[in-house]
Structures are given as structure tokens and as C-alpha cells.
Design a protein around this motif. Structure first.
Motif, PDB file in Angstrom:
ATOM      1  N   GLN A   1      -4.031   8.012  -8.561  1.00 56.67           N
ATOM      2  CA  GLN A   1      -5.237   8.633  -8.017  1.00 56.67           C
ATOM      3  C   GLN A   1      -4.890   9.845  -7.148  1.00 56.67           C
ATOM      4  O   GLN A   1      -5.546  10.878  -7.220  1.00 56.67           O
ATOM      5  CB  GLN A   1      -6.024   7.606  -7.182  1.00 56.67           C
ATOM      6  CG  GLN A   1      -7.421   8.063  -6.818  1.00 56.67           C
ATOM      7  CD  GLN A   1      -8.279   8.274  -8.056  1.00 56.67           C
ATOM      8  OE1 GLN A   1      -8.361   7.409  -8.914  1.00 56.67           O
ATOM      9  NE2 GLN A   1      -8.896   9.445  -8.169  1.00 56.67           N
ATOM     10  N   ALA A   2      -3.848   9.711  -6.329  1.00 56.74           N
ATOM     11  CA  ALA A   2      -3.451  10.835  -5.463  1.00 56.74           C
ATOM     12  C   ALA A   2      -3.096  12.048  -6.312  1.00 56.74           C
ATOM     13  O   ALA A   2      -3.474  13.179  -5.996  1.00 56.74           O
ATOM     14  CB  ALA A   2      -2.268  10.419  -4.583  1.00 56.74           C
TER      15      ALA A   2
ATOM     16  N   GLY B   1      -2.968   3.808  -6.758  1.00 59.33           N
ATOM     17  CA  GLY B   1      -3.082   4.773  -5.672  1.00 59.33           C
ATOM     18  C   GLY B   1      -2.260   6.030  -5.900  1.00 59.33           C
ATOM     19  O   GLY B   1      -2.719   7.141  -5.632  1.00 59.33           O
TER      20      GLY B   1
ATOM     21  N   SER C   1      -0.614   6.263   3.440  1.00 58.59           N
ATOM     22  CA  SER C   1      -2.022   6.673   3.337  1.00 58.59           C
ATOM     23  C   SER C   1      -2.156   8.189   3.232  1.00 58.59           C
ATOM     24  O   SER C   1      -3.181   8.693   2.779  1.00 58.59           O
ATOM     25  CB  SER C   1      -2.801   6.169   4.544  1.00 58.59           C
ATOM     26  OG  SER C   1      -2.230   6.724   5.715  1.00 58.59           O
TER      27      SER C   1
ATOM     28  N   SER D   1       0.837  -1.197   0.000  1.00 57.10           N
ATOM     29  CA  SER D   1       0.000   0.000   0.000  1.00 57.10           C
ATOM     30  C   SER D   1       0.873   1.249   0.000  1.00 57.10           C
ATOM     31  O   SER D   1       2.054   1.223   0.339  1.00 57.10           O
ATOM     32  CB  SER D   1      -0.923   0.008   1.215  1.00 57.10           C
ATOM     33  OG  SER D   1      -0.152  -0.052   2.388  1.00 57.10           O
TER      34      SER D   1
ATOM     35  N   THR E   1      -1.925  -2.003  -6.850  1.00 55.33           N
ATOM     36  CA  THR E   1      -2.565  -1.150  -5.846  1.00 55.33           C
ATOM     37  C   THR E   1      -1.796   0.149  -5.674  1.00 55.33           C
ATOM     38  O   THR E   1      -2.375   1.236  -5.606  1.00 55.33           O
ATOM     39  CB  THR E   1      -2.605  -1.890  -4.493  1.00 55.33           C
ATOM     40  OG1 THR E   1      -2.953  -3.237  -4.721  1.00 55.33           O
ATOM     41  CG2 THR E   1      -3.567  -1.229  -3.538  1.00 55.33           C
ATOM     42  N   GLN E   2      -0.471   0.008  -5.593  1.00 57.02           N
ATOM     43  CA  GLN E   2       0.328   1.223  -5.385  1.00 57.02           C
ATOM     44  C   GLN E   2       0.331   2.101  -6.628  1.00 57.02           C
ATOM     45  O   GLN E   2       0.255   3.329  -6.523  1.00 57.02           O
ATOM     46  CB  GLN E   2       1.756   0.858  -4.986  1.00 57.02           C
ATOM     47  CG  GLN E   2       1.826   0.249  -3.589  1.00 57.02           C
ATOM     48  CD  GLN E   2       3.239   0.178  -3.060  1.00 57.02           C
ATOM     49  OE1 GLN E   2       3.931   1.183  -2.996  1.00 57.02           O
ATOM     50  NE2 GLN E   2       3.672  -1.007  -2.690  1.00 57.02           N
TER      51      GLN E   2
ATOM     52  N   GLN F   1      -1.546  11.721  -0.554  1.00 58.44           N
ATOM     53  CA  GLN F   1      -2.290  12.842  -1.138  1.00 58.44           C
ATOM     54  C   GLN F   1      -2.205  14.095  -0.265  1.00 58.44           C
ATOM     55  O   GLN F   1      -2.141  15.219  -0.775  1.00 58.44           O
ATOM     56  CB  GLN F   1      -3.749  12.436  -1.356  1.00 58.44           C
ATOM     57  CG  GLN F   1      -4.522  13.467  -2.169  1.00 58.44           C
ATOM     58  CD  GLN F   1      -5.956  13.037  -2.400  1.00 58.44           C
ATOM     59  OE1 GLN F   1      -6.221  11.874  -2.711  1.00 58.44           O
ATOM     60  NE2 GLN F   1      -6.878  13.964  -2.248  1.00 58.44           N
TER      61      GLN F   1
END
Ligand code: G3I
Length: 300
Positions: free
Chosen positions: A249-250, A246, A213, A210, A242-243, A216
Motif C-alpha cells: 500500500q505504501a 502495508g 508507520s 506492523s 499486515t506488513q 510511506q
């Protein structure tokens, strides 16, 4: 859109790659790179050891090869890098004090004059912090704590048209000491009018499945200081989908995240090739991570 560059462009962003001049004769490599990306960073060819091998004698042949390859295909180019403790030419490594400070200024002026008006971004200073947020001890740091702002002021005068960036690794996690050290420097620069336009987060992710968290939060916190942010050298252990999804997306969630650059084309082109960290396998096939990035860009 069906390519990374076109998908990123839908939200006004770019998607880039590092390019090595020595691979431009490899047609699998150039076919993928020419199709997928719309920003290019020279992996090694615009670094100080490449561009000023002897003091005052500049050599732009490899850098220009990459610049020409990219711009002939309508891509933009990010300059990397002007002032760094690593990959200094031998003559620079042996200098110190005021003569090194002057050599740094002359180097910035010499390289930026050659590329004046041609580049989108320059990584003016690279990797100047320790993990705890203090300044990295280096020959440049030993010339005085103001060496970074001198580099940026010199760069602004040399080419007012290019965006000037500070670039570093391990500044993705907001609670990390190094992230806070860089953040405090950028805040100080903005408050005192030291010219700086952007922060590059290299985003070399290792291990784990991951993201931090708060990634972002880091991007939006830097952006709130009034600078653009970009993910400049992305690679991820085993190309975790996933990374990759992610981190994409961030970036698309933060308006001032202007683009993403992966640090190479195929796994075999990577400085971390044993970790298969990129979006294309050794044969040039798209990996699952490619699709996760493309989908996140298309959904933005
Ligand atoms: O060109 C010489 C070649 O003539 C020689 O035979 C060979 C033998 O070692 O070395 C070749 O130079 C290598 C160069 O890459 C080109 O392949 C250097 O040894 C090697 O150290 C150099 O590594 C580069 C590294 O920066 C150096 O610090 C990597 O390609 C490059 O991907 C890497 O990129 C850095 C970013 O600039 C900053 N952030 C971290 C990132 C990864 O380390």
C-alpha cells in the motif's frame, strides 16, 4: 488481475523477484516465477565476485542465463550490484587506495559495457552506510569519500540508457539515522548534478507485526528529491500479511514508487528460509501474504 506482475502493471508498476541461476532447472520454481513476475534481479550472479573473478577477466555466463531466461519471457531485468563491500572477488579484497579505485571504475565499465542498453536499473552502489548514518568503513570507503559519486559518474558514461540506483537496507524508517544519512547523500547528489535516478529500499523486515508507520513518508521524501524509489529485496518474518499489505500500500500510494521485488520465490529459496518470509510456501502454494499483496495491487 490474477498475477502479481499483471496487477502491478495496472498502475504502471512492476512486481519482481530475485532469481538464482542454480534453480532454473526446477520446474516448480520456473513455473511460478514465469507466471507471477515481470521484473527479475539476479540474486548473486551479477555481483563483482561472479562477474570479474580474475582482474580484467569477466564472466557473464550465470548472469546471462538469468538475463536470457527473463527477457525470453518478456520480463525486465535489474542489475545487482556494481560496487559493494561484500562479495568482492579475492583479488579486489586485497587492493587498496588508487589501485582499488581504478579497479572499481574498470569493473563498472566492464560489466556495464556487456549489459549496455539491456537493463532497466542498475544498483550501482550497495549498502555503503552504517546504522547511525555515517559511511560504512570498507576498502572502497578508504579510497576516499567521493567513491560513491565516482561510481555513479562512471556508470552514467558507461550506459546512459539505464536508471542508476543506490540500494540499502534499514532505510525504511524515516526517523532512523541510516535513512537520514542516505537521504542527505541523495539530496547532495541532486544539488550538485551527480547522476542518480533511484533509491532502492531493500525492505528486509524482521520481527514485529506492523510496518514503520512512517514508511510511506520515507518513500515520498526520497521521491520529492527527484528520484524514483523501489522496494528491491522484500522479505518479512513469517510473511506477516499486515506488513506485506502495508508495504504494498505504501508503494502504490507514492507515484514515484515504481515497483516491488521480493527476494526469492518460495520460502525454501530464501536466504532467510527458516523465517518463511516469502509469498509461496516450500511446495509452491500461494500463502495468505500473496493474497494480501495481490489485493492491494488490484485496489490501486
Ligand atoms: O555458490 C557457492 C557454492 O559453490 C558453495 O558451495 C556454497 C557454500 O557456502 O556457497 C555458495 O555461495 C553462496 C551464495 O549465496 C550462493 O548460494 C554464499 O556462500 C552465500 O554467502 C551467498 O549468500 C548471498 C548473500 O547475498 C551474500 O551476501 C545470498 O544468496 C543472497 O540472497 C544475499 O543477497 C543480499 C543482497 O545481495 C544485498 N542485500 C542483502 C541480501 C541478503 O543478504
Amino acid at each position: 488481475a490474477g498475477t502479481l506482475g499483471a496487477a502491478a502493471a495496472q498502475s504502471g508498476r512492476y512486481f519482481g523477484t530475485a532469481i538464482a541461476a542454480g534453480r532454473l532447472g526446477d520446474s516448480t520454481y520456473t513455473t511460478i516465477a514465469g507466471r507471477e513476475f515481470n521484473m527479475v534481479t539476479a540474486e548473486n550472479e551479477m555481483k563483482p565476485d561472479a562477474t570479474e573473478p580474475q582482474r580484467g577477466q569477466f564472466n557473464f555466463s550465470s548472469g546471462d542465463q538469468i538475463y536470457n531466461w527473463a527477457t525470453q519471457r518478456g520480463m525486465k531485468v535489474r542489475g545487482h550490484t556494481l560496487a559493494w563491500h561484500s562479495q568482492q572477488p579475492g583479488w579486489m579484497q586485497s587492493l587498496s587506495g588508487s589501485s582499488l579505485r581504478q579497479a572499481m571504475i574498470d569493473h563498472i565499465n566492464g560489466v556495464m559495457a556487456h549489459y549496455k542498453g539491456k537493463l532497466a536499473y542498475w544498483d550501482v552502489v550497495n549498502e555503503a552506510f552504517n546504522e547511525d548514518g555515517s559511511r560504512r568503513q570498507s576498502n572502497l570507503q578508504a579510497t576516499g569519500n567521493d567513491w560513491i559519486e565516482v561510481a555513479f559518474r562512471t556508470a552514467r558514461s558507461a550506459d546512459p540508457s539505464v536508471k542508476l540506483c543506490y540500494n540499502d537496507y534499514n532505510i525504511e524508517n524515516w526517523s532512523y539515522g541510516k535513512t537520514q544519512g542516505v537521504y542527505n547523500m541523495i539530496r547532495d547528489f541532486k544539488s550538485r548534478g551527480v547522476p542518480i535516478d533511484c533509491v532502492g529500499l531493500q525492505t528486509h523486515f524482521t520481527g514485529g507485526s506492523s510496518l514503520p508507520s512512517n514508511f510511506q513518508t520515507t518513500l515520498s521524501s526520497f521521491a520529492a528529491l527527484g528520484v524514483d524509489v523501489a522496494l528491491t529485496e522484500v522479505d518479512v518474518t513469517n510473511a506477516s500479511t499486515t506488513q506485506y499489505a502495508g508495504l504494498t500500500q505504501a508503494c502504490v500510494n507514492v507515484p514515484r514508487c515504481v515497483g516491488i521485488t521480493v527476494w526469492g520465490v518460495r520460502d525454501s529459496d530464501s536466504w532467510r528460509s527458516s523465517e518463511s518470509p516469502l509469498l509461496f510456501d516450500n511446495s509452491g502454494n500461494k500463502k495468505a501474504a500473496y493474497t494480501s499483496v495481490l489485493n492491494a495491487l488490484n485496489a490501486a
